[in-house]
Design a protein around this motif. Sequence first.
Motif, PDB file in Angstrom:
ATOM      1  N   LEU A 185      13.311  15.951  -5.764  1.00 36.20           N
ATOM      2  CA  LEU A 185      14.081  16.016  -7.002  1.00 36.20           C
ATOM      3  C   LEU A 185      15.027  17.218  -6.972  1.00 36.20           C
ATOM      4  CD1 LEU A 185      11.242  15.175  -9.540  1.00 36.20           C
ATOM      5  CD2 LEU A 185      13.297  13.828  -9.159  1.00 36.20           C
ATOM      6  N   GLY A 186      16.314  16.925  -7.133  1.00 29.05           N
ATOM      7  CA  GLY A 186      17.308  17.986  -7.147  1.00 29.05           C
ATOM      8  C   GLY A 186      17.879  18.346  -5.794  1.00 29.05           C
ATOM      9  N   SER A 187      17.435  17.705  -4.716  1.00 31.28           N
ATOM     10  CA  SER A 187      17.918  18.032  -3.378  1.00 31.28           C
ATOM     11  C   SER A 187      19.012  17.048  -2.963  1.00 31.28           C
ATOM     12  CB  SER A 187      16.762  17.982  -2.373  1.00 31.28           C
ATOM     13  OG  SER A 187      17.247  18.049  -1.043  1.00 31.28           O
ATOM     14  N   PHE A 188      20.221  17.561  -2.718  1.00 30.27           N
ATOM     15  CA  PHE A 188      21.309  16.692  -2.279  1.00 30.27           C
ATOM     16  C   PHE A 188      21.025  16.154  -0.878  1.00 30.27           C
ATOM     17  CE2 PHE A 188      25.324  16.136   0.025  1.00 30.27           C
ATOM     18  CZ  PHE A 188      25.914  15.155  -0.764  1.00 30.27           C
ATOM     19  N   ARG A 189      20.534  17.012   0.003  1.00 31.49           N
ATOM     20  CA  ARG A 189      20.186  16.573   1.350  1.00 31.49           C
ATOM     21  C   ARG A 189      19.115  15.488   1.293  1.00 31.49           C
ATOM     22  NH1 ARG A 189      17.464  20.660   5.655  1.00 31.49           N
ATOM     23  NH2 ARG A 189      16.263  21.058   3.770  1.00 31.49           N
ATOM     24  N   GLY A 190      18.148  15.663   0.394  1.00 30.94           N
ATOM     25  CA  GLY A 190      17.106  14.662   0.227  1.00 30.94           C
ATOM     26  C   GLY A 190      17.653  13.339  -0.257  1.00 30.94           C
ATOM     27  N   ALA A 191      18.678  13.375  -1.146  1.00 27.15           N
ATOM     28  CA  ALA A 191      19.291  12.137  -1.637  1.00 27.15           C
ATOM     29  C   ALA A 191      19.970  11.383  -0.509  1.00 27.15           C
ATOM     30  CB  ALA A 191      20.286  12.457  -2.748  1.00 27.15           C
ATOM     31  N   VAL A 192      20.631  12.115   0.395  1.00 26.77           N
ATOM     32  CA  VAL A 192      21.319  11.471   1.524  1.00 26.77           C
ATOM     33  C   VAL A 192      20.303  10.845   2.479  1.00 26.77           C
ATOM     34  CG1 VAL A 192      22.794  11.856   3.526  1.00 26.77           C
ATOM     35  CG2 VAL A 192      23.324  12.990   1.356  1.00 26.77           C
ATOM     36  N   VAL A 193      19.331  11.643   2.892  1.00 22.64           N
ATOM     37  CA  VAL A 193      18.323  11.137   3.828  1.00 22.64           C
ATOM     38  C   VAL A 193      17.517  10.012   3.180  1.00 22.64           C
ATOM     39  CG1 VAL A 193      16.264  11.735   5.155  1.00 22.64           C
ATOM     40  CG2 VAL A 193      18.196  13.326   5.060  1.00 22.64           C
ATOM     41  N   GLY A 194      17.104  10.215   1.938  1.00 23.32           N
ATOM     42  CA  GLY A 194      16.310   9.210   1.242  1.00 23.32           C
ATOM     43  C   GLY A 194      17.074   7.920   1.031  1.00 23.32           C
ATOM     44  N   GLY A 195      18.368   8.004   0.686  1.00 20.95           N
ATOM     45  CA  GLY A 195      19.164   6.808   0.477  1.00 20.95           C
ATOM     46  C   GLY A 195      19.304   5.979   1.739  1.00 20.95           C
ATOM     47  N   LEU A 196      19.621   6.633   2.844  1.00 19.93           N
ATOM     48  CA  LEU A 196      19.753   5.910   4.112  1.00 19.93           C
ATOM     49  C   LEU A 196      18.411   5.331   4.556  1.00 19.93           C
ATOM     50  CD1 LEU A 196      22.130   8.350   6.049  1.00 19.93           C
ATOM     51  CD2 LEU A 196      22.735   6.199   4.932  1.00 19.93           C
ATOM     52  N   PHE A 197      17.347   6.114   4.371  1.00 13.66           N
ATOM     53  CA  PHE A 197      16.021   5.649   4.779  1.00 13.66           C
ATOM     54  C   PHE A 197      15.598   4.416   3.981  1.00 13.66           C
ATOM     55  CE2 PHE A 197      11.355   5.880   4.216  1.00 13.66           C
ATOM     56  CZ  PHE A 197      10.980   5.675   5.535  1.00 13.66           C
ATOM     57  N   VAL A 198      15.770   4.456   2.652  1.00 19.00           N
ATOM     58  CA  VAL A 198      15.378   3.323   1.812  1.00 19.00           C
ATOM     59  C   VAL A 198      16.233   2.099   2.135  1.00 19.00           C
ATOM     60  CG1 VAL A 198      15.350   2.452  -0.563  1.00 19.00           C
ATOM     61  CG2 VAL A 198      14.428   4.718  -0.049  1.00 19.00           C
ATOM     62  N   GLY A 199      17.518   2.302   2.380  1.00 13.95           N
ATOM     63  CA  GLY A 199      18.378   1.179   2.746  1.00 13.95           C
ATOM     64  C   GLY A 199      17.914   0.503   4.023  1.00 13.95           C
ATOM     65  N   LEU A 200      17.557   1.297   5.019  1.00 13.61           N
ATOM     66  CA  LEU A 200      17.078   0.732   6.283  1.00 13.61           C
ATOM     67  C   LEU A 200      15.725   0.050   6.115  1.00 13.61           C
ATOM     68  CD1 LEU A 200      18.102   3.664   8.664  1.00 13.61           C
ATOM     69  CD2 LEU A 200      19.038   1.342   8.708  1.00 13.61           C
ATOM     70  N   VAL A 201      14.822   0.689   5.387  1.00 10.78           N
ATOM     71  CA  VAL A 201      13.482   0.110   5.191  1.00 10.78           C
ATOM     72  C   VAL A 201      13.580  -1.217   4.459  1.00 10.78           C
ATOM     73  CG1 VAL A 201      11.303   0.396   3.947  1.00 10.78           C
ATOM     74  CG2 VAL A 201      12.224   2.284   5.292  1.00 10.78           C
ATOM     75  N   GLN A 202      14.370  -1.273   3.395  1.00  6.28           N
ATOM     76  CA  GLN A 202      14.519  -2.522   2.640  1.00  6.28           C
ATOM     77  C   GLN A 202      15.115  -3.628   3.498  1.00  6.28           C
ATOM     78  OE1 GLN A 202      16.779  -1.579  -0.910  1.00  6.28           O
ATOM     79  NE2 GLN A 202      14.914  -1.429  -2.138  1.00  6.28           N
ATOM     80  N   THR A 203      16.105  -3.293   4.301  1.00  7.77           N
ATOM     81  CA  THR A 203      16.773  -4.299   5.126  1.00  7.77           C
ATOM     82  C   THR A 203      15.839  -4.859   6.183  1.00  7.77           C
ATOM     83  OG1 THR A 203      18.916  -3.225   4.782  1.00  7.77           O
ATOM     84  CG2 THR A 203      18.729  -4.722   6.659  1.00  7.77           C
ATOM     85  N   PHE A 204      15.141  -3.993   6.889  1.00  7.09           N
ATOM     86  CA  PHE A 204      14.226  -4.473   7.929  1.00  7.09           C
ATOM     87  C   PHE A 204      13.038  -5.213   7.321  1.00  7.09           C
ATOM     88  CE2 PHE A 204      16.558  -1.632  10.712  1.00  7.09           C
ATOM     89  CZ  PHE A 204      16.500  -2.300  11.933  1.00  7.09           C
ATOM     90  N   ALA A 205      12.543  -4.758   6.157  1.00  6.83           N
ATOM     91  CA  ALA A 205      11.438  -5.458   5.505  1.00  6.83           C
ATOM     92  C   ALA A 205      11.869  -6.853   5.076  1.00  6.83           C
ATOM     93  CB  ALA A 205      10.949  -4.656   4.305  1.00  6.83           C
ATOM     94  N   ARG A 206      13.085  -6.978   4.559  1.00  3.87           N
ATOM     95  CA  ARG A 206      13.580  -8.285   4.122  1.00  3.87           C
ATOM     96  C   ARG A 206      13.682  -9.257   5.294  1.00  3.87           C
ATOM     97  NH1 ARG A 206      18.219  -6.699   2.453  1.00  3.87           N
ATOM     98  NH2 ARG A 206      17.413  -6.031   0.418  1.00  3.87           N
ATOM     99  N   THR A 256       9.471  -8.515   7.585  1.00  4.58           N
ATOM    100  CA  THR A 256       8.210  -8.588   6.818  1.00  4.58           C
ATOM    101  C   THR A 256       8.538  -8.875   5.357  1.00  4.58           C
ATOM    102  OG1 THR A 256       8.259  -6.181   6.509  1.00  4.58           O
ATOM    103  CG2 THR A 256       6.939  -7.042   8.346  1.00  4.58           C
ATOM    104  N   PRO A 257       8.964 -10.098   5.041  1.00  2.00           N
ATOM    105  CA  PRO A 257       9.400 -10.418   3.673  1.00  2.00           C
ATOM    106  C   PRO A 257       8.350 -10.120   2.611  1.00  2.00           C
ATOM    107  CG  PRO A 257       9.938 -12.194   5.193  1.00  2.00           C
ATOM    108  CD  PRO A 257       9.073 -11.250   5.951  1.00  2.00           C
ATOM    109  N   PHE A 258       7.078 -10.250   2.969  1.00  3.92           N
ATOM    110  CA  PHE A 258       6.035 -10.013   1.970  1.00  3.92           C
ATOM    111  C   PHE A 258       6.057  -8.567   1.461  1.00  3.92           C
ATOM    112  CE2 PHE A 258       1.754  -8.777   0.673  1.00  3.92           C
ATOM    113  CZ  PHE A 258       1.458  -9.770  -0.243  1.00  3.92           C
ATOM    114  N   LEU A 259       6.434  -7.632   2.342  1.00  2.35           N
ATOM    115  CA  LEU A 259       6.430  -6.221   1.965  1.00  2.35           C
ATOM    116  C   LEU A 259       7.710  -5.780   1.265  1.00  2.35           C
ATOM    117  CD1 LEU A 259       4.790  -4.557   5.099  1.00  2.35           C
ATOM    118  CD2 LEU A 259       3.749  -5.016   2.867  1.00  2.35           C
ATOM    119  N   GLU A 260       8.717  -6.672   1.235  1.00  2.00           N
ATOM    120  CA  GLU A 260       9.962  -6.306   0.566  1.00  2.00           C
ATOM    121  C   GLU A 260       9.683  -6.058  -0.920  1.00  2.00           C
ATOM    122  OE1 GLU A 260      14.461  -7.995  -0.350  1.00  2.00           O
ATOM    123  OE2 GLU A 260      12.931  -9.300   0.505  1.00  2.00           O
ATOM    124  N   GLY A 261      10.157  -4.972  -1.429  1.00  2.00           N
ATOM    125  CA  GLY A 261       9.905  -4.630  -2.814  1.00  2.00           C
ATOM    126  C   GLY A 261       8.618  -3.864  -3.035  1.00  2.00           C
TER     127      GLY A 261
END
Length: 658
Positions: free
Chosen positions: A239-260, A263-268
């Motif tokens: 919370l409050g970390s700009f670097r964390g927002a960048v890393v977290g955003g890219l990480f979540v985007g990749l995780v969601q895409t590969f899960a979809r 591993t569709p069951f784990l998406e979401g």
Amino acid sequence: MSVASAVAEQVLNGLVVGMVYVLLAAGLSIIFGVMDVINFAHGELFALGAYFAFAIAGPLGGAGFWVALVVAPLLVGVVGMGIERLTVKRLYGRDPLYHILLTFGLVLIINDLITSVWGKSAQPFPIPAVLDQPIALFGFNYSLYNYGIIIFGSILALGTWLLLNRTRFGMIIRAGSEDREMVRNLGINIDRYYTLTFGFGAALAGVAGIVLGAFQNVSPTMGSSVIIPAFVIVVLGGLGSFRGAVVGGLFVGLVQTFARTYTPFLEGLIVFLLMIAVLVVRPQGLFGTSIGAGEHHDGALLHGAGGGVLSSETRAKIGYAAVGVLAVVPFFAELTGVTYSVTLLEDILIWALFALSLDLVLGYAGLVSLGHTLFYGVGAYVSVLTLMHLSPSVFVALFAAIVICAIIAWSVGYLSIRVSGVFFAMITLGFAELFYNAVFKFDFTGGSDGLFGVDVFYGIAGIGIDPGEFEIPLGIMTIDGGIVQYYFLLVVVVGSYLLARRLIRAPFGSVLQAIRESEERASFIGYDVTAYKRRAFVVSGGLAGLAGGLFAANNGYVAPSFLHWINSGEVIVMTVLGGMGTLYGPMIGAGVFVAAEDILSSYIDQWQLVIGVLFVLFVIFVPRGLVSLPQTIAEHPMFDSTVRDRTNVKDAEVERHD
């Protein structure tokens, strides 16, 4: 396509989604990091940017997209600055809960404004022809626009980092986030910088909205669909970390895409599991530096309105009168033919019980649960599944709902109460979203359709009343199954209130209030603060499950929407609107909210706008809720002679000094 090409394509897809998340979460993280404001309206500012761009680009033709990409974020930034100056600024120094409440009201306002101007249907927002073409790289064709999103987002993220770390503006706002008064004493107008920061964060959300709107479509729901993932990102990154927002955003985007894809069951599910794990193991996130972020406020106003000017005897008489009125409503409804009033009161009673359950942890234990709809929804599902597969008795179904929700509340509380403040609010939100996404995955929950056509029987072991067949003529009216359901609800809700009041008046309740006022003092005296909080959370979860079970049994269905985060927001609104820390106040707030929604929606389409404005005004000017109004009015100089005389003396002293 080779395996390497397929993986490369998924990586690019993840980076595209992740870059949108970066732009969205960066603004959210900057606002929190500098101002300690948890902005639930950030998603609506995201949608507003997309709609501004849609409105600008349409009349301008081919060049419209490029003009909109510059102008629309500036307009959203101006809106953000206006929001900060008119509303958010008034809440500095209060507990962060009030920022959540205020911005939830702004969600209602902005979303209704969007639908009023552009309608409720999704709108196509075409990208420029020059970007709408494939490019062959890595052995496959990929859209130039997608490459553009990655490059443009990277440049904007780098520029934001430079602004925050290599400019005087960034130095001042970073200093202001550490010690606002020190910066002000240096002669710097830090309030102006706060306004610019909020506007800049809003502008970043607007850019993200434009990028995603052209990638998909623009729709009024696009804001609510991204705000929760955005919070996941800022929690993961810190919370409050700009670097964390960048890393977290890219990480979540990749995780969601590969899960979809794989591993569709784990998406979401997987991102919320990660969010919960991070909050349990490292609450400050991957790049956060202080676990106390967002908790240095003195908690001003985060407690109940008390008895006010009314004595306990007077309040008891009013309560008896209210129950009496509720008891005779079906008779008047039958005589006048306005039977819908009974249905409306049933909804009010259920939401009143839900608000009462939240007040036990919010108003008395000081725990801000953003995921309380978890217990409401689970209680509804357990009740319906019990009625369908185990027993047609509503008593059995409700008992099962209470027990299961209490067990879940103990488990969630065991993990969540290890952290406090903003982090507790976020981890409860994570659990609620985890369950919300899970109900779509299983056949026994009915998936996205839910479960319908439930038969309810008011009895145990074959002795009782079938509402569908029960009917007793009394001459002037007929008591049927619907009236039986109403009185059953009334008895359960009144009984739950009396039980909660007994609990709060017992030593257990006194300890909870002591913990709310000062955890350190309560712990020093010898109380196990964590154990008491967990017990309150269990009782609260059980009552919320009862409310959900009552609604499902009363209406004969359950759907995933019962677990949607918006329900948590609405029940918090009801609790604060009525007056938290009073038990009866939240129930009054629920009645006012549900009745206002029903009445306003019958006459105007923009009912959310009206409720949102009224709620924002209450958060700012009447933070202790409706039950505090008599005392607030009584203490006003116009009515209180003591205050008036004191004010007159002060004015006279000023005149003598001049």
